[in-house]
Structure formats: structure tokens, C-alpha cells
Design a protein around this motif. Structure first.
Motif, short mmCIF file in Angstrom:
data_model
loop_
_atom_site.label_atom_id
_atom_site.label_comp_id
_atom_site.label_asym_id
_atom_site.label_seq_id
_atom_site.Cartn_x
_atom_site.Cartn_y
_atom_site.Cartn_z
N UNK A 40 0.83 -1.20 0.00
CA UNK A 40 0.00 0.00 0.00
C UNK A 40 0.87 1.25 0.00
N UNK A 41 1.97 1.22 0.78
CA UNK A 41 2.87 2.36 0.86
C UNK A 41 3.57 2.58 -0.49
N UNK A 42 4.03 1.48 -1.12
CA UNK A 42 4.69 1.58 -2.42
C UNK A 42 3.75 2.15 -3.48
N UNK A 43 2.46 1.82 -3.36
CA UNK A 43 1.47 2.30 -4.33
C UNK A 43 1.08 3.76 -4.08
N UNK A 44 1.66 4.36 -3.02
CA UNK A 44 1.39 5.77 -2.66
C UNK A 44 -0.08 5.99 -2.30
N UNK A 45 -0.69 4.99 -1.64
CA UNK A 45 -2.07 5.14 -1.19
C UNK A 45 -2.16 5.66 0.23
N UNK A 46 -1.01 5.87 0.87
CA UNK A 46 -0.97 6.47 2.20
C UNK A 46 0.05 7.60 2.20
N UNK A 47 -0.10 8.60 3.07
CA UNK A 47 0.88 9.68 3.14
C UNK A 47 2.25 9.14 3.56
N UNK A 48 3.36 9.75 3.09
CA UNK A 48 4.70 9.27 3.45
C UNK A 48 4.96 9.29 4.95
N UNK A 49 4.27 10.17 5.66
CA UNK A 49 4.51 10.31 7.11
C UNK A 49 3.76 9.28 7.95
N UNK A 50 3.02 8.37 7.31
CA UNK A 50 2.18 7.45 8.08
C UNK A 50 3.04 6.46 8.86
N UNK A 51 2.56 6.07 10.02
CA UNK A 51 3.23 5.06 10.83
C UNK A 51 2.86 3.69 10.29
N UNK A 52 3.77 3.09 9.50
CA UNK A 52 3.47 1.83 8.83
C UNK A 52 3.26 0.69 9.84
N UNK A 53 4.03 0.70 10.91
CA UNK A 53 3.88 -0.36 11.92
C UNK A 53 2.50 -0.29 12.58
N UNK A 54 2.04 0.93 12.87
CA UNK A 54 0.72 1.09 13.49
C UNK A 54 -0.38 0.64 12.53
N UNK A 55 -0.23 0.98 11.24
CA UNK A 55 -1.22 0.57 10.24
C UNK A 55 -1.26 -0.95 10.11
N UNK A 56 -0.07 -1.60 10.11
CA UNK A 56 -0.02 -3.06 10.02
C UNK A 56 -0.68 -3.71 11.24
N UNK A 57 -0.44 -3.16 12.42
CA UNK A 57 -1.07 -3.70 13.63
C UNK A 57 -2.59 -3.58 13.54
N UNK A 58 -3.06 -2.45 13.04
CA UNK A 58 -4.51 -2.24 12.95
C UNK A 58 -5.13 -3.20 11.94
N UNK A 59 -4.46 -3.41 10.80
CA UNK A 59 -4.94 -4.37 9.80
C UNK A 59 -4.99 -5.77 10.40
#
Length: 539
Positions: free
Chosen positions: A341-360
Motif C-alpha cells: 500500500x505504501x509503495x502504491x502511494x495510497x498512504x501519506x509518506x509520514x504514516x506510521x506503517x507499523x501502526x497501520x499493520x497492527x490495525x490491519x
């Protein structure tokens, strides 16, 4: 300003007349929907309506509301898990049994569109419609060579109403986007505009004819799906081969003919992924009225694809992203999912990827681990929408049609064979496709196929280099000019500061002299000093 208030009032009147507010118990309604339901009962048309809680009135109301409302009913008709049976049975009627329009109008439209008399075109024309849906109705006929055909004719005078309804939806979409983060993340208004164009395309049967021929070519000789042949078409009329089969929802017939429903469901899923991955051209209106099954060869029945008006396509990159994301979900690899999702630029660059993964992992993980008969794509979708809102995740509009189709596939698959293991079946298909499209052999083949284009493009490289160097030179000159101007401004500011300091010092000295010197000496001295200071400041 609210558009088409008269149309909104008409929709309100229809909803009140048929008492749509009484069909579902208030306790079962979402909290945010309850005020809207209360508004329905306030219309005077509701006061005189005596038939409460009558499911038949839902079908009648949607018909009166027009094509977009009927489309909504068709979508809901595939959700046996969400809709009460008594209401579902009425929605199923909307798939192909909407009120037909007059046969004299049908004949006139056929003759005007195909530029010939009805008897010249057909050996036999059956006046009783075979089916009637939101956009068109179908009649059976025979060509002069004996071929049995169907004639699809669009409804007259519906385009203006469709355009009005989409203007209202556009206003609502903008309203939601201005107030809801989830609506902005999903590009709700862009989705509405895309769907608007899709519906308008559905009014042009020449486009459906082209889509049908294209899909027929993709599945030529297939033992899993058959696509009828198109014989004639115009904007308002399409003449195609008549097929023999039953809707995919007719499970009683499958059981009577001993058709293997498990195999049929698995083939349906394979066809869907073949359309999305191999052909990049998928049927995006998969309600039971459009998907039939052959009944003549009960041991190896094929699907029959009808009504190819609404088709979906993805970019090559979106194809790869979708396949990798589905694989990541199937493998419960949510870190990889977020990385894609991050590579596809569907989230802002500043997003906390670890937090998003935990939520998913926390919300979606338990849902996709369930067997097919307990799987709820709609529920997963709602969870993803909520995550999108909280993490500013943007879902591109071109993927929403695919998500809508997945919901159709889930509804059809669950009804046909509830124990179908969608993940187990889809995983090898997706894995093989990803491997094939990322292999060195595929890359070399792609390079070889496009080598002439690369060679032609290479001829432009010297010009591009010169243009780039010229651009850099121009940019450098502009930057030098900006630096010089900034230096001049700095010098002027320093000079102004120095002058201000000199002037302030001289005034302080003059004031001190004035306090200790006789006035007849101080005044000429102050005047002379002021003239000198002014002259210095002017320089």
C-alpha cells in the motif's frame, strides 16, 4: 445550492407512499440512518398509506424511482446474508422482471435504429418480452436463416432522469467529502462520476456489443464459459444469439440435474480471476440476471455471460498491486500488505506503517481467517473504510468497481456453494500469476516486444539531453539572478541599518549639546548638523 429539488421531493413522495420506513425494524437500523427514516414518515403521502410492512412495495417503489434505484436493488439482491428473505425475494424480481414498456414503442425503436421494417429484419418477432430490466428489455425472435436470437432494446426517455439523479448524487458526494474523512479517502465523488459514465455507456448498446465480442474472443473454445455471438447493433438495439440455460441462482435446477455445485462455484471463481489477471477485462455487473449456466451438458456445464455493458479494467500496476495485496491478506502478512500500500502511494509518506499493520492485523486478520460460509466481504470492506478514515488511506476509484464485483462474487458463491474455500482456491492462481509477471523471462519478453519502440525512443535521447542541459543552464542562470538580487537586498538592508545608527547617534549628540549650550549657539549648530545628517543619509 441543492440541485433538482423537485426530483428530491418526488423521491421523498415515492418512499412515503410505499412506506419504505416500515420494512425494517427501527432497532435493526444504523443510528445515522434512523433520522432519514423518520423523515419519510413526515410526508403527507405516508399519512394516507395503509399498507405497512409489505415487501412487495419495495420493488414497486424502486421501479417508480427509476434506473439507479433499480440498480441498487439488483446489487442488494445478491446479499442473502444481509437481506431478510421476504425482502430479498422482491429484489430478485428486479434482476429481469421490471415493468416492461409498450411493444409498439419497442417495434418503433427497432425499426428506426436498424433502418428496416421489422418483417424484413426477422422471420418471427415475439411481442411478449422475455425479460425487462432497469435500462432495457429483451424480446425473442428468429432470423430468416432460422437462428434464434434475442433483441435488446433500451428504454425510452430515461437519460434525462439518470442525469438528474447523478447531479443529486454529485451534490451529496461533495457534501460528504467536505465533512467525512472516509469519503475523502475513498474519492466518493470521483467514484460517482465514474459510475455516471458507466451507466451512460450502458445506454449505448454499440459499446455493449463491442464488449461482448471482446469477451467472446477471450473465452473462445473455453470449457468454463460461453459468450453469445452478436449479429446486429445500434445505439438503442442489439441483436444477439439466444442461449439456453438458467440463472446461477436456480440451485433447485442444479440439484435436479445432479450438477456439481462445488465444481461450478470453483469454476466461477477461476473465471473471475482469469478475467481480472489474464484478460484485465472483467464483468462488473454480476447479478444472477446476467450470469446463466448451461443445462444441456449437466456433467460439464459452462457459465454464460450476458449483459457485458459494465466492464472493468485496471492498469498494469494496479493489477500487480491487487494480486500482491490479496496474497498478503491470504498469508496474513499484514506488514507486506502495508508495504505494498505504501509503495502504491495510497498512504501519506509520514504514516506510521507499523501502526497501520497492527490495525490491519487486529481488525481484518480474524475476519479473513473464517471459512467461506462465514466470510463477509462487506464487513471486511467496512473495516477497511474505517481504517482508511483513521490513517488517511486513499483507495483509488478504479479499484472500487473491482471491490463491488468482489461483493457480487461473494454473494453468488455463498448462495451456490457455502463451503467454497475462496482463499485456498485463489492462492495458487494469484501466486502463479505474480511469479509469471515478475520473472526475468517475462521481463526479457517484454523488452523484446517493445525493442522497436525503445530504439525509436533512443533516437530522441540526444535531443532530450540537450533540452535537459539547456533547462539546467536556464535554471542555473535564474538561480544566480535570484542570489544576486538577494545579495543586493542584504547590502541595502545593512546600509539602511548603518544610516539609521548614524542618524540616531547624531541626534543623541545634538540633544546633549542643546542641554548644555546657550540657545543662540545651539540652534545654528543643530541646523548645520541636521543638514549634514540628511545629506549623509541621502547617499
Amino acid at each position: 445550492m441543492i440541485p433538482h429539488i423537485s426530483r428530491l421531493l418526488e423521491l421523498w413522495r415515492i418512499a412515503a407512499h410505499y412506506r419504505l420506513d416500515t420494512l425494517i425494524a427501527k432497532d435493526d437500523l444504523p443510528v445515522k440512518v434512523k433520522p432519514l427514516v423518520k423523515i419519510i414518515a413526515l410526508h403527507p403521502a405516508a399519512w394516507s398509506s395503509k399498507q405497512y410492512k409489505n415487501p412487495e412495495r419495495l420493488k414497486q417503489a424502486l421501479e417508480d424511482m427509476g434506473p439507479l434505484a433499480i440498480k441498487l436493488g439488483q446489487l442488494l439482491s445478491t446479499r442473502r446474508d444481509l437481506i431478510p428473505p421476504e425482502i430479498l425475494n422482491q429484489l430478485i424480481i428486479l434482476q429481469d422482471r421490471v415493468k416492461p414498456f409498450d411493444v409498439h414503442t419497442v417495434k418503433a425503436r427497432i425499426q428506426n435504429s436498424l433502418k428496416a421494417d421489422i418483417n424484413t429484419l426477422f422471420q418471427r418477432f415475439d411481442e411478449q418480452p422475455l425479460a425487462a430490466a432497469s435500462i432495457a428489455q429483451v424480446h425473442t425472435a428468429a432470423l430468416h436463416d432460422g437462428k434464434e436470437v434475442i433483441i435488446k432494446v433500451t428504454r425510452p426517455d430515461i437519460k434525462q432522469q439518470i442525469l438528474q439523479d447523478f447531479e443529486i448524487l454529485t451534490w451529496l458526494g461533495k457534501h460528504f467529502e467536505n465533512r467525512l474523512e472516509a469519503a475523502r479517502a475513498l474519492h466518493v465523488n470521483q467514484i460517482i462520476q465514474d459510475y455516471r459514465q458507466t451507466i451512460l455507456n450502458e445506454l449505448d448498446l454499440t459499446l455493449e456489443a463491442d464488449n461482448t465480442r471482446r469477451m467472446r474472443a477471450y473465452f473462445k473454445g473455453s470449457d468454463m464459459m460461453y459468450v453469445p455471438e452478436v449479429y446486429m447493433e445500434s445505439t438503442d438495439v442489439m441483436v444477439a444469439e439466444r442461449i439456453t440455460g438458467v440463472p446461477i441462482s436456480d440451485t433447485d435446477t442444479f440439484d435436479r440435474l445432479n450438477i456439481d455445485r462445488k465444481r461450478l462455484a470453483e469454476n466461477g471463481l477461476k473465471i473471475f480471476f482469469t478475467q481480472v489477471l489474464r484478460d484485465n477485462f472483467f464483468h462488473a455487473d454480476m447479478h444472477p440476471g446476467n450470469i446463466f449456466v448451461e443445462t444441456m451438458a449437466s456433467q460439464k456445464p459452462r457459465y454464460i455471460a450476458l449483459d457485458c455493458a459494465i466492464m472493468g479494467e485496471l492498469s498494469k500496476q494496479d493489477q500487480m498491486n491487487v494480486a500482491r495485496m490479496l496474497l498478503a491478506v491470504m498469508n496474513s502478512d499484514f506488514d507486506q500488505l502495508v508495504h505494498i500500500i505504501y509503495q502504491a502511494a495510497w498512504v501519506p509518506p509520514s504514516i506510521d506503517q507499523d501502526a497501520l499493520a497492527r490495525e490491519m492485523r487486529r481488525t481484518v486478520g480474524p475476519m479473513v481467517a473464517k471459512p467461506m460460509n462465514e466470510l463477509d466481504f462487506a464487513g471486511i470492506l467496512l473495516q477497511i473504510m474505517d481504517i482508511a478514515r483513521r490513517f488517511n488511506l486513499e483507495i483509488p476509484p478504479q479499484l472500487m468497481l473491482l471491490i463491488k464485483t468482489l461483493i457480487h462474487v461473494e454473494g453468488l458463491g455463498t448462495a451456490l456453494y457455502p463451503q467454497l474455500d475462496i482463499w485456498k482456491l485463489a492462492q495458487p492462481i494469484l501466486s502463479d500469476w505474480v511469479k509469471a509477471n515478475t520473472s526475468p523471462t517475462k521481463s526479457l519478453k517484454h523488452l523484446r516486444q517493445h525493442l522497436p519502440e525503445f530504439m525509436l525512443s533512443a533516437q530522441e535521447i540526444p535531443n532530450l539531453i540537450l533540452e535537459s542541459l539547456s533547462s539546467l543552464k536556464t535554471q542555473s542562470q535564474w538561480q544566480d539572478k535570484q542570489v544576486r538580487e538577494l545579495q543586493n537586498i542584504r547590502i541595502q538592508l545593512e546600509s539602511q541599518q548603518k544610516r539609521s545608527w548614524i542618524f540616531g547617534s547624531m541626534m543623541a549628540i545634538l540633544i546633549s549639546l542643546a542641554l548644555v549650550t546657550p540657545w543662540f549657539i545651539a540652534i545654528p549648530l543643530i541646523a548645520c548638523s541636521a543638514i549634514i545628517a540628511a545629506w549623509r543619509l541621502a547617499k
